[in-house]
Design an enzyme around this catalytic site. Sequence first.
Site, PDB file in Angstrom:
ATOM      1  N   VAL A  11       0.834  -1.207   0.000  1.00  0.00           N
ATOM      2  CA  VAL A  11       0.000   0.000   0.000  1.00  0.00           C
ATOM      3  C   VAL A  11       0.868   1.257   0.000  1.00  0.00           C
ATOM      4  O   VAL A  11       0.698   2.159  -0.818  1.00  0.00           O
ATOM      5  CB  VAL A  11      -0.955   0.004   1.220  1.00  0.00           C
ATOM      6  CG1 VAL A  11      -1.577   1.382   1.423  1.00  0.00           C
ATOM      7  CG2 VAL A  11      -2.050  -1.027   1.015  1.00  0.00           C
ATOM      8  N   ASP A  30      10.464   3.574   6.210  1.00  0.00           N
ATOM      9  CA  ASP A  30      10.266   2.183   6.617  1.00  0.00           C
ATOM     10  C   ASP A  30      11.380   1.798   7.570  1.00  0.00           C
ATOM     11  O   ASP A  30      12.507   2.291   7.452  1.00  0.00           O
ATOM     12  CB  ASP A  30      10.260   1.248   5.399  1.00  0.00           C
ATOM     13  CG  ASP A  30       9.474  -0.022   5.663  1.00  0.00           C
ATOM     14  OD1 ASP A  30       8.393  -0.191   5.067  1.00  0.00           O
ATOM     15  OD2 ASP A  30       9.937  -0.845   6.494  1.00  0.00           O
ATOM     16  N   THR A  86      -1.191  -4.745   9.415  1.00  0.00           N
ATOM     17  CA  THR A  86      -2.068  -5.093  10.547  1.00  0.00           C
ATOM     18  C   THR A  86      -2.411  -6.583  10.410  1.00  0.00           C
ATOM     19  O   THR A  86      -3.552  -6.940  10.123  1.00  0.00           O
ATOM     20  CB  THR A  86      -3.358  -4.235  10.536  1.00  0.00           C
ATOM     21  OG1 THR A  86      -3.912  -4.238   9.210  1.00  0.00           O
ATOM     22  CG2 THR A  86      -3.088  -2.811  10.940  1.00  0.00           C
ATOM     23  N   THR A 122      -5.658  -0.979   7.417  1.00  0.00           N
ATOM     24  CA  THR A 122      -6.993  -1.475   7.761  1.00  0.00           C
ATOM     25  C   THR A 122      -7.024  -1.773   9.255  1.00  0.00           C
ATOM     26  O   THR A 122      -6.280  -2.638   9.741  1.00  0.00           O
ATOM     27  CB  THR A 122      -7.285  -2.756   6.952  1.00  0.00           C
ATOM     28  OG1 THR A 122      -7.144  -2.427   5.565  1.00  0.00           O
ATOM     29  CG2 THR A 122      -8.676  -3.281   7.221  1.00  0.00           C
ATOM     30  N   PHE A 152      -8.326   1.129  -0.623  1.00  0.00           N
ATOM     31  CA  PHE A 152      -9.128   0.114  -1.317  1.00  0.00           C
ATOM     32  C   PHE A 152      -8.417  -0.458  -2.547  1.00  0.00           C
ATOM     33  O   PHE A 152      -9.029  -1.191  -3.310  1.00  0.00           O
ATOM     34  CB  PHE A 152     -10.472   0.713  -1.747  1.00  0.00           C
ATOM     35  CG  PHE A 152     -11.296   1.206  -0.588  1.00  0.00           C
ATOM     36  CD1 PHE A 152     -12.029   0.313   0.188  1.00  0.00           C
ATOM     37  CD2 PHE A 152     -11.323   2.542  -0.246  1.00  0.00           C
ATOM     38  CE1 PHE A 152     -12.783   0.755   1.269  1.00  0.00           C
ATOM     39  CE2 PHE A 152     -12.070   2.996   0.832  1.00  0.00           C
ATOM     40  CZ  PHE A 152     -12.808   2.100   1.590  1.00  0.00           C
ATOM     41  N   LEU A 252     -17.605 -12.704  -9.451  1.00  0.00           N
ATOM     42  CA  LEU A 252     -18.440 -13.888  -9.664  1.00  0.00           C
ATOM     43  C   LEU A 252     -17.645 -14.973 -10.384  1.00  0.00           C
ATOM     44  O   LEU A 252     -18.223 -15.792 -11.088  1.00  0.00           O
ATOM     45  CB  LEU A 252     -19.693 -13.518 -10.479  1.00  0.00           C
ATOM     46  CG  LEU A 252     -20.784 -12.727  -9.744  1.00  0.00           C
ATOM     47  CD1 LEU A 252     -21.977 -12.495 -10.646  1.00  0.00           C
ATOM     48  CD2 LEU A 252     -21.234 -13.429  -8.457  1.00  0.00           C
ATOM     49  N   GLY A 255     -13.715 -20.229  -8.025  1.00  0.00           N
ATOM     50  CA  GLY A 255     -12.307 -20.599  -7.986  1.00  0.00           C
ATOM     51  C   GLY A 255     -11.965 -21.401  -6.745  1.00  0.00           C
ATOM     52  O   GLY A 255     -12.839 -22.019  -6.122  1.00  0.00           O
ATOM     53  N   CYS A 262      -5.376  -9.610   2.360  1.00  0.00           N
ATOM     54  CA  CYS A 262      -6.473  -8.814   2.945  1.00  0.00           C
ATOM     55  C   CYS A 262      -7.706  -9.621   3.340  1.00  0.00           C
ATOM     56  O   CYS A 262      -8.093  -9.613   4.510  1.00  0.00           O
ATOM     57  CB  CYS A 262      -6.869  -7.701   1.986  1.00  0.00           C
ATOM     58  SG  CYS A 262      -5.605  -6.430   1.872  1.00  0.00           S
ATOM     59  N   ARG A 329       1.234 -14.073   0.105  1.00  0.00           N
ATOM     60  CA  ARG A 329       0.645 -14.157   1.443  1.00  0.00           C
ATOM     61  C   ARG A 329      -0.771 -14.717   1.349  1.00  0.00           C
ATOM     62  O   ARG A 329      -1.592 -14.218   0.591  1.00  0.00           O
ATOM     63  CB  ARG A 329       0.616 -12.756   2.092  1.00  0.00           C
ATOM     64  CG  ARG A 329       1.985 -12.241   2.459  1.00  0.00           C
ATOM     65  CD  ARG A 329       1.924 -10.851   3.055  1.00  0.00           C
ATOM     66  NE  ARG A 329       1.560  -9.839   2.076  1.00  0.00           N
ATOM     67  CZ  ARG A 329       1.435  -8.534   2.355  1.00  0.00           C
ATOM     68  NH1 ARG A 329       1.645  -8.091   3.579  1.00  0.00           N
ATOM     69  NH2 ARG A 329       1.120  -7.671   1.415  1.00  0.00           N
TER      70      ARG A 329
HETATM   71  P1  NAD Z   1       3.195  -4.695   4.032  1.00  0.00           P
HETATM   72  O1  NAD Z   1       3.486  -5.720   5.032  1.00  0.00           O
HETATM   73  O2  NAD Z   1       3.454  -4.953   2.586  1.00  0.00           O
HETATM   74  O3  NAD Z   1       3.988  -3.351   4.391  1.00  0.00           O
HETATM   75  C1  NAD Z   1       4.040  -2.810   5.669  1.00  0.00           C
HETATM   76  C2  NAD Z   1       5.363  -2.076   5.815  1.00  0.00           C
HETATM   77  O4  NAD Z   1       5.360  -1.343   7.029  1.00  0.00           O
HETATM   78  C3  NAD Z   1       6.571  -3.002   5.886  1.00  0.00           C
HETATM   79  O5  NAD Z   1       7.509  -2.630   4.895  1.00  0.00           O
HETATM   80  C4  NAD Z   1       7.137  -2.774   7.304  1.00  0.00           C
HETATM   81  O6  NAD Z   1       8.541  -2.881   7.366  1.00  0.00           O
HETATM   82  C5  NAD Z   1       6.666  -1.361   7.583  1.00  0.00           C
HETATM   83  N1  NAD Z   1       6.610  -1.004   8.996  1.00  0.00           N
HETATM   84  C6  NAD Z   1       6.053  -1.699  10.019  1.00  0.00           C
HETATM   85  N2  NAD Z   1       6.180  -1.014  11.170  1.00  0.00           N
HETATM   86  C7  NAD Z   1       6.831   0.133  10.878  1.00  0.00           C
HETATM   87  C8  NAD Z   1       7.256   1.246  11.648  1.00  0.00           C
HETATM   88  N3  NAD Z   1       7.031   1.327  12.959  1.00  0.00           N
HETATM   89  N4  NAD Z   1       7.918   2.259  11.019  1.00  0.00           N
HETATM   90  C9  NAD Z   1       8.158   2.196   9.700  1.00  0.00           C
HETATM   91  N5  NAD Z   1       7.763   1.164   8.918  1.00  0.00           N
HETATM   92  C10 NAD Z   1       7.101   0.147   9.496  1.00  0.00           C
HETATM   93  O7  NAD Z   1       1.664  -4.293   4.248  1.00  0.00           O
HETATM   94  P2  NAD Z   1       0.618  -3.831   3.126  1.00  0.00           P
HETATM   95  O8  NAD Z   1       0.146  -4.982   2.329  1.00  0.00           O
HETATM   96  O9  NAD Z   1       1.153  -2.632   2.437  1.00  0.00           O
HETATM   97  O10 NAD Z   1      -0.610  -3.406   4.056  1.00  0.00           O
HETATM   98  C11 NAD Z   1      -0.544  -2.246   4.883  1.00  0.00           C
HETATM   99  C12 NAD Z   1      -1.936  -1.995   5.417  1.00  0.00           C
HETATM  100  O11 NAD Z   1      -2.822  -1.663   4.350  1.00  0.00           O
HETATM  101  C13 NAD Z   1      -2.573  -3.186   6.129  1.00  0.00           C
HETATM  102  O12 NAD Z   1      -3.356  -2.732   7.196  1.00  0.00           O
HETATM  103  C14 NAD Z   1      -3.458  -3.789   5.060  1.00  0.00           C
HETATM  104  O13 NAD Z   1      -4.540  -4.495   5.602  1.00  0.00           O
HETATM  105  C15 NAD Z   1      -3.943  -2.559   4.338  1.00  0.00           C
HETATM  106  N6  NAD Z   1      -4.332  -2.779   2.946  1.00  0.00           N
HETATM  107  C16 NAD Z   1      -3.585  -3.586   2.161  1.00  0.00           C
HETATM  108  C17 NAD Z   1      -3.954  -3.755   0.823  1.00  0.00           C
HETATM  109  C18 NAD Z   1      -3.153  -4.662  -0.079  1.00  0.00           C
HETATM  110  O14 NAD Z   1      -3.610  -4.884  -1.203  1.00  0.00           O
HETATM  111  N7  NAD Z   1      -2.015  -5.181   0.348  1.00  0.00           N
HETATM  112  C19 NAD Z   1      -5.074  -3.105   0.308  1.00  0.00           C
HETATM  113  C20 NAD Z   1      -5.797  -2.257   1.129  1.00  0.00           C
HETATM  114  C21 NAD Z   1      -5.416  -2.107   2.458  1.00  0.00           C
END
Ligand code: NAD
Length: 445
Positions: A11, A30, A86, A122, A152, A252, A255, A262, A329
């Site tokens: 994200v 990060d 999260t 999220t 989203f 729809l 699969g 997520c 994942r």
């Molecule tokens: P991710 O695991 O790919 O990335 C999270 C990043 O945060 C990691 O690089 C980690 O090193 C970094 N991080 C953690 N703690 C930190 C801190 N204290 N300081 C600095 N960096 C820190 O996660 P993601 O898939 O990008 O998801 C992030 C959030 O967005 C989640 O809550 C997820 O549910 C939500 N989300 C994800 C998607 C998706 O398609 N992946 C879509 C919508 C919402």
Amino acid sequence: MKVAIIGTGYVGLPTGVGLAELGHDVVCIDKDESKIKTLQSGRVTLYEDGLAEMLQKNFQAGKIKFTTSMKDSIPSADVVLLAVGTPPHPVTKEADLQYIFAAAEELALYLKDYTVVAVKSTVPVGTGDKVEALIRKVNPQADADIISVPEFLREGYAVKDFFNPDRIVIGSNSEKAKKVMANLYNYFADKTEILYVNRRSSETIKYASNAFLAVKIHYINEMANFCEQTGADIAEVAKGMGLDKRIGNRFLNAGPGYGGSCFPKDTMAMAYIARQYGVNMSLIEDVIKENAARKKQMAHRVLDAVKNIPNAKIAVWGLAFKEGTDDCRESPAMEIIAELIKNKANIVAYDPQAMTNAQKLVGNQIKYAQDMLTAAQNADVLAILTEWPEFKNADLDKLAQTMAHKNIVDCRNMLNKTEATAKGFSYSCIGYNSEIARSFQNKVA
Ligand code: NAD
């Protein structure tokens, strides 16, 4: 505007690159030093269509920077976006908020002038209240509004979705914060609905949406099971359903069950929150259980196809949880593979982007091939587990020549069943059983 983004994952990184492309000055933070090192050299740390090129362009123009230090980047930011993970708690399956709280605690130290702290991750309803309390405790002088801006975007389409969102949700009662966010998202003002709601509604919209989509996927999978027993064809049924505008034709595709980073975690978190509030969400609870069982059922379909072949070789096409991403994942493919491994299967897999990530999960318990046909060489069955477009265009003549036995279990309904059958394959897909369909036709005749 000056934007700091904490978390450069699936994200945070596309969001940062997108905001830089819109002209904002972006710093991505990060704590993972190796990620930041790679990004500081102008290279991406994950695969998304179009991301590498856009990152390069904005990096060279100085519009996006990368750092591990909040100290240098938070004080000057107008908006801080929190985009850390999260993940599900290993035991309770609630959303584990440790990364949110750790990041909030740290960023609070460096807040200077008025700043909007926007939670993009999220998070369960009420998390904004907790983040706000934490920030005020660490830095009582901080002039900040803590708001919710759920994300989203779809993995595999992150760049496209960034520029074409269905909606932008902003959860805040602060007029000042709303103004700042309207500025940040000014580009979208005449392109998409920007919905202003209260913080708790905003947090809930995200979980409610993902849980709904998971239920929709599971619904069509149950219909597919029904079709397999009744001679109906789920592709035709889904088309007929989807033409109804109240239903819509997306999500729809029957699969192997939903997966990814997520839906599984967000449905579990939603169920947990509902239990905490004493609200019955038996529909979601049931979907979670059945969806998990479905992956195992898929593995046993593959094993059944070769049950009479000793030491059968299983070719797998697709490891990522969906097409267009390298993310494994909670990938249905990886869960099916785990069940196959448990049954001592001999697997050779191919995925156009996800083999490095898959290797981190299952190591050398399976073999990896550099292309589709090599994976299928001397295979006794081919399992198609991710919907990469290149699988649709597979050369079935070459495939027939290279396989030891012409068995295909197509968990993504990628191939044309008439063509596959005509080429001599024993072809099994989701939601249509040719033998059952024929038996019903014969009965009528
Ligand atoms: P991710 O695991 O790919 O990335 C999270 C990043 O945060 C990691 O690089 C980690 O090193 C970094 N991080 C953690 N703690 C930190 C801190 N204290 N300081 C600095 N960096 C820190 O996660 P993601 O898939 O990008 O998801 C992030 C959030 O967005 C989640 O809550 C997820 O549910 C939500 N989300 C994800 C998607 C998706 O398609 N992946 C879509 C919508 C919402």
